[in-house]
Design a protein around this motif. Sequence first.
Motif, PDB file in Angstrom:
ATOM      1  N   LEU A   1     -28.375  -8.833  11.682  1.00  0.00           N
ATOM      2  CA  LEU A   1     -29.038  -7.532  11.772  1.00  0.00           C
ATOM      3  C   LEU A   1     -28.174  -6.422  11.178  1.00  0.00           C
ATOM      4  N   VAL A   2     -26.869  -6.485  11.393  1.00  0.00           N
ATOM      5  CA  VAL A   2     -25.956  -5.504  10.795  1.00  0.00           C
ATOM      6  C   VAL A   2     -25.966  -5.630   9.279  1.00  0.00           C
ATOM      7  N   PHE A   3     -25.985  -6.878   8.767  1.00  0.00           N
ATOM      8  CA  PHE A   3     -26.058  -7.087   7.329  1.00  0.00           C
ATOM      9  C   PHE A   3     -27.349  -6.507   6.763  1.00  0.00           C
ATOM     10  N   ALA A   4     -28.472  -6.789   7.411  1.00  0.00           N
ATOM     11  CA  ALA A   4     -29.762  -6.302   6.915  1.00  0.00           C
ATOM     12  C   ALA A   4     -29.819  -4.774   6.933  1.00  0.00           C
ATOM     13  N   ALA A   5     -29.340  -4.167   8.002  1.00  0.00           N
ATOM     14  CA  ALA A   5     -29.372  -2.708   8.095  1.00  0.00           C
ATOM     15  C   ALA A   5     -28.450  -2.061   7.063  1.00  0.00           C
ATOM     16  N   SER A   6     -27.248  -2.580   6.912  1.00  0.00           N
ATOM     17  CA  SER A   6     -26.329  -1.981   5.935  1.00  0.00           C
ATOM     18  C   SER A   6     -26.812  -2.211   4.514  1.00  0.00           C
ATOM     19  N   PHE A   7     -27.379  -3.370   4.238  1.00  0.00           N
ATOM     20  CA  PHE A   7     -27.931  -3.637   2.910  1.00  0.00           C
ATOM     21  C   PHE A   7     -29.084  -2.692   2.597  1.00  0.00           C
ATOM     22  N   TRP A   8     -29.993  -2.539   3.544  1.00  0.00           N
ATOM     23  CA  TRP A   8     -31.156  -1.685   3.333  1.00  0.00           C
ATOM     24  C   TRP A   8     -30.748  -0.221   3.126  1.00  0.00           C
ATOM     25  N   LEU A   9     -29.851   0.263   3.942  1.00  0.00           N
ATOM     26  CA  LEU A   9     -29.401   1.649   3.799  1.00  0.00           C
ATOM     27  C   LEU A   9     -28.656   1.870   2.486  1.00  0.00           C
ATOM     28  N   ALA A  10     -27.834   0.916   2.092  1.00  0.00           N
ATOM     29  CA  ALA A  10     -27.108   1.043   0.821  1.00  0.00           C
ATOM     30  C   ALA A  10     -28.061   0.993  -0.358  1.00  0.00           C
ATOM     31  N   LEU A  11     -29.078   0.135  -0.287  1.00  0.00           N
ATOM     32  CA  LEU A  11     -30.049   0.044  -1.374  1.00  0.00           C
ATOM     33  C   LEU A  11     -30.868   1.319  -1.494  1.00  0.00           C
ATOM     34  N   ILE A  12     -31.311   1.855  -0.376  1.00  0.00           N
ATOM     35  CA  ILE A  12     -32.074   3.109  -0.408  1.00  0.00           C
ATOM     36  C   ILE A  12     -31.213   4.245  -0.935  1.00  0.00           C
ATOM     37  N   PHE A  13     -29.977   4.328  -0.486  1.00  0.00           N
ATOM     38  CA  PHE A  13     -29.074   5.376  -0.953  1.00  0.00           C
ATOM     39  C   PHE A  13     -28.862   5.279  -2.462  1.00  0.00           C
ATOM     40  N   ALA A  14     -28.595   4.091  -2.958  1.00  0.00           N
ATOM     41  CA  ALA A  14     -28.312   3.923  -4.387  1.00  0.00           C
ATOM     42  C   ALA A  14     -29.551   4.195  -5.234  1.00  0.00           C
TER      43      ALA A  14
END
Length: 107
Positions: free
Chosen positions: A86-99
């Motif tokens: 869940l931490v991986f999915a949340a950090s991936f999603w937030l990083a992708l949206i930010f980028a």
Amino acid sequence: MTLQDQLNHKFESGLLFKRGLSAAGIAILIASVLIMIFGNEGNLVWIALTTTAIAGFGAGIFYYLLNDFLQPNGLKNVLAKIFSLLVFAASFWLALIFALAQVGLWD
């Protein structure tokens, strides 16, 4: 395991680096597939790939710290892996949206 044994536990830098790189590789793979399917491949896509790789590397380090360093057993091991996912999915999603927002591909 006593408290003194837990305090003397040493980090295995090779395993830490391996977990981080494998999570970064998974993040790059997922991001590249998502960008190829839904986005347009421009010359600013590397920003999204770099950002998601950094987030994936951080999630891999989190997985190492939670699962290998604390050494949970039984049900705690399963819960630690689910929480790490869940931490991986949340950090991936937030990083992708930010980028993608920075390069103008996310509205």
